[in-house]
Each structure stands twice: as C-alpha cells, then as structure tokens.
Scaffold this motif. Structure first.
Motif, short mmCIF file in Angstrom:
data_model
loop_
_atom_site.label_atom_id
_atom_site.label_comp_id
_atom_site.label_asym_id
_atom_site.label_seq_id
_atom_site.Cartn_x
_atom_site.Cartn_y
_atom_site.Cartn_z
N PRO A 1 -10.09 6.44 4.22
CA PRO A 1 -9.94 5.70 2.21
C PRO A 1 -8.56 6.12 1.83
O PRO A 1 -8.02 4.98 0.80
N LEU A 2 -8.75 7.40 1.33
CA LEU A 2 -7.98 8.13 0.94
C LEU A 2 -5.95 7.76 1.94
O LEU A 2 -5.76 7.59 1.23
N SER A 3 -6.51 7.81 3.16
CA SER A 3 -5.00 8.09 4.37
C SER A 3 -4.44 5.98 3.74
O SER A 3 -3.46 5.77 4.10
N LEU A 4 -5.46 5.54 3.94
CA LEU A 4 -5.17 3.19 3.74
C LEU A 4 -4.69 3.14 2.43
O LEU A 4 -3.89 2.52 1.84
N HIS B 1 -14.97 0.57 1.98
CA HIS B 1 -13.83 -0.90 2.04
C HIS B 1 -14.18 -2.23 0.52
O HIS B 1 -12.86 -3.17 0.54
N LYS B 2 -14.94 -2.36 -0.14
CA LYS B 2 -14.71 -3.75 -0.42
C LYS B 2 -14.02 -2.17 -2.03
O LYS B 2 -13.35 -3.40 -2.65
N LYS B 3 -13.57 -1.53 -1.93
CA LYS B 3 -12.52 -0.55 -3.40
C LYS B 3 -11.36 -0.94 -2.59
O LYS B 3 -10.53 -1.38 -3.11
N ILE B 4 -10.94 -0.61 -1.77
CA ILE B 4 -9.95 -1.47 -0.82
C ILE B 4 -9.85 -3.16 -1.14
O ILE B 4 -8.80 -3.27 -1.30
N VAL C 1 0.36 -1.17 9.95
CA VAL C 1 -1.38 -1.57 11.08
C VAL C 1 -2.07 -0.72 10.92
O VAL C 1 -1.15 0.83 11.69
N LYS C 2 -3.14 -0.55 10.46
CA LYS C 2 -4.09 0.20 10.25
C LYS C 2 -5.65 -0.13 10.62
O LYS C 2 -6.37 -1.03 10.10
#
Length: 403
Positions: free
Chosen positions: A285-288, A324-327, A386-387
């Motif tokens: 989450p942090l790196s994304l 994932h929802k937070k992103i 792309v990640k």
C-alpha cells in the motif's frame, strides 16, 4: 536439512564477524530496503572496502552467505568454514551493508542477533505494510522491525525515518545515537526544493533537490529517479556517509552516481512515444500510493495522459480488501485510465469506478490478458505506470509496451 544448514551458517557468521570486526550496517523496513542498500553502496564504495547484500538475499540463509561471501554450494560452505577457522585473510570488507527482511514474527530478531549491526536503518513501515499477513496488527509489524535497534551498543547509530510516526517512535530506548531523515525540516537530515530536470531531448531525466544538515545544504542531482519517495533512500545513505566521516559535498557527488535497481520506478521508452514507469518488482500500500503520486506529478508536468496498470498486492492477510479499496478511493485525480489485474485488484476498480468514467476502468484476471488491451488503449505520448506484487507477473505487460 535446511535447519542444520541454517545453524552452520549462523555459527560461521558469528565467528567471521568476531574475527574480522567489520562495521555492520543493517537495513530493515517495509519498503525501500534495496534502494537504500544501493544508495549506501554508491556513497561508500569509493572510500571503503564494502560488501552488500546481493539481489534480495535478506533472509536466514542469504544474510550469512553475504557475510561469508559465498554462494549456496558445497564449495561455498567449505570456503566459509576456511574463512571462519582457517588462516586469517589479509583483506575482509571493512563495511557490510546487509538487508534484513521479515516475513514472520522474530525474523528480524534472529537476523539482528546474528550480525549485531553497529548502524541500523529503518526505512518505513506505513499505515499498512507488506508481509502483514503473519502479524496481528501494523503495530506488531513495527515492533518486529524495531528489533534491529535492540542490538545497538552505546556507540551505535540508529537512522530513522522522521516522516513515519511508527518508525520515529522507535527512537525511545535506543542505547546509541539517533539520526533522523525525511522531508520535514525537523529531521536531522532533510530534503527540500524537489524538482524534475530535463535532458537535451526535453524528457525528464531525474530529480534534483537540496539536502540539508543543520545550517548547511548542498544541491543533489540524481539520474533516473522520478519519485519523491525515492529520496528517502538517499537521505538514509547520506546519514551513514556523515557518520563515517564524509562531508555533504562528497556525499552529494557520490549520490549522483546512484541508479535505482531494476523494476523499481524505472522509466523506459514505450511504444507510441510513451513513457513506461516500471515498478513491477513488488507492491505494498505504501509503495503503490507513492507510485501513483509520481504518476500524477509526472503526467501533470509533461501534460500527458496517465494510465495506471495495477495488479494485486499480496501478503496483506486480513487487511487485503481494505487496502485495495483505499487505493481505489485516491485514484480519480492520479490517473486518467485504470486497468486492474487480479481478484484483489477488482476491489480497487469497484471503489474507483464511481469516481472515474465507467469506460476508463477495466478489469482483467491476468497480466497476459491485460497486456494487449493496454497496448490498444495507449495513445501517443501517454505515461503508463505498471505495478503489482511479484506473483502477478506484471513485467509481462511492461515487455509488451516497451519500445
């Protein structure tokens, strides 16, 4: 058999460290370990005999093999035994840069007890770190990382991320000196005035910033870096450089030779004169979130369309749906198009879809399935991020999009 090998390697490692007395620099954290390791090597290797962790060998076998300078073979093991108990070698590295990784509770405690670092760096933990599936909470992950600090003596140095509250809190109880780094001017070593710089071809070539320590500062220009979060690794490396006697000018000059490791925010030329941000090595989450911030800035500066291609973030345990929802909640102002890959990625799309136009959010089950659609969607000059986690094989998409 693995347990026996692990014990042998631990015994040999302790013997070698007590015999040759190198300064051990240990690096841990949820993100940024490898980039920090490479930045450290760039700062130190001109002036010192340095050895660093190869690739991502940061576990109970990889760490001792780095200390011993051997590979996973019988010949390597015999070499390690001779190094530990044979005729003393004339030259052994004066500095060891070791990544310490943690998948499960007590991993860091085991590794730190084995190598006893004199300098310990904690890069970041974040609100929802990677490898959290074996821990009951984010605080438990932070406690795991903090074990690296418990082995520091009075002359040791803890280098901590000031901008991460969980990391900064680790300063309490450290026996040695504490140095902090970050973007806050309350940190001991901090960065300001970050900007992109362009090459002769009018393309972004890297980042420039000012690095401050006390009342002094130096300009730094780094080729190939495009994300503000990458500067954290450079600051941590600079803190070590200062500790071993280098000045800011020397450190800034050394950092200009640093290049980010492959598949970590690497900018590649793509088809249709596009730019591909290849960050496919892994995802948390942090790196994304940091990568998406970079996509937003990059696209805005270049005035180009932004496409985010995101795969599942693995190893989040009970946090996976929430993460994932937070992103998805933050994507509307960071990307013009969203392509998600995987079952968990679908949660990103679910939340992002109402905030973005329906036709601009696409879901796929695999990277191989998504790749041709991304290629078809791309237009002249797009910027494409792309990640995803390694298990998602997102590099398949990068291979299709590269020029």
């Amino acid at each position: 058999m693995r347990k026996i090998l692990q014990l042998i390697l631990k015994i040999l490692t302790k013997r070698v460290l007590s015999r040759y007395h190198p300064t051990v620099i240990g690096i841990t954290g949820s993100v940024g370990k490898t980039s920090t390791k490479e930045a450290l090597y760039a700062v130190l290797y001109h002036n010192f005999f340095v050895r660093k962790t190869d690739d991502n060998k940061n576990n109970e076998l990889g760490v001792p093999m780095t200390v011993l300078g051997i590979g996973p073979t019988l010949k390597g093991l015999l070499k390690g035994i001779w190094l530990a108990f044979g005729v003393s070698r004339r030259r052994y590295p004066s500095l060891l840069i070791l990544e310490l990784g943690a998948d499960r509770p007590d991993d860091i405690r085991y590794l730190a007890d084995m190598v006893r670092p004199q300098i310990a760096i904690v890069t970041a933990v974040g609100e929802m770190p990677v490898h959290v599936q074996f821990y009951p909470s984010v605080q438990a992950v932070a406690r795991e990382k903090s074990h690296i600090l418990k082995y520091l003596g009075p002359n040791g140095l803890a280098i901590l991320n000031y901008d991460d509250p969980l990391v900064l809190r680790m300063s309490h109880g450290v026996k040695g000196k504490v140095t902090t780094f970050g973007f806050s001017n309350h940190a001991d070593l901090w960065a300001s005035d970050m900007a992109y710089y362009l090459g002769d071809n009018k393309q972004v070539e890297g980042l420039s910033f000012k690095m401050h320590h006390g009342d002094a500062f130096v300009p730094v220009r780094t080729h190939g870096l495009i994300g503000a979060h990458q500067i954290y690794s450079l600051l941590a490396a600079a803190a070590v450089g200062m500790h071993v006697g280098m000045n800011l000018v020397e450190i800034a000059s050394a950092l200009e030779t640093f290049e980010p490791p492959a598949h970590r925010m690497t900018v590649l030329p793509g088809i249709k004169n596009s730019l591909i941000i290849d960050d496919t090595y892994n995802a948390s989450p942090l790196s994304l979130q940091a990568a998406l911030d970079t996509l937003k800035d990059f696209g805005n500066i270049l005035q180009r369309r932004r496409i985010a291609v995101i795969g599942d973030m693995k190893e989040l345990g009970s946090f996976e749906v929430q993460a994932h929802k937070k992103i998805g909640e933050t994507l509307a102002d960071k990307a013009d198009y969203l392509i998600v890959v995987g079952e968990l990625g679908a949660y990103i799309a679910e939340v992002a879809r109402p905030k973005m136009h329906e036709s601009r959010v696409l879901t796929f089950t695999s990277a191989a399935e998504a790749a041709p659609k991304v290629r078809e969607l791309m237009q002249e000059g797009d910027v494409v991020l792309v990640k995803g986690s390694r298990a998602m094989k997102m590099e398949v998409i990068v291979d299709v999009l590269k020029a």
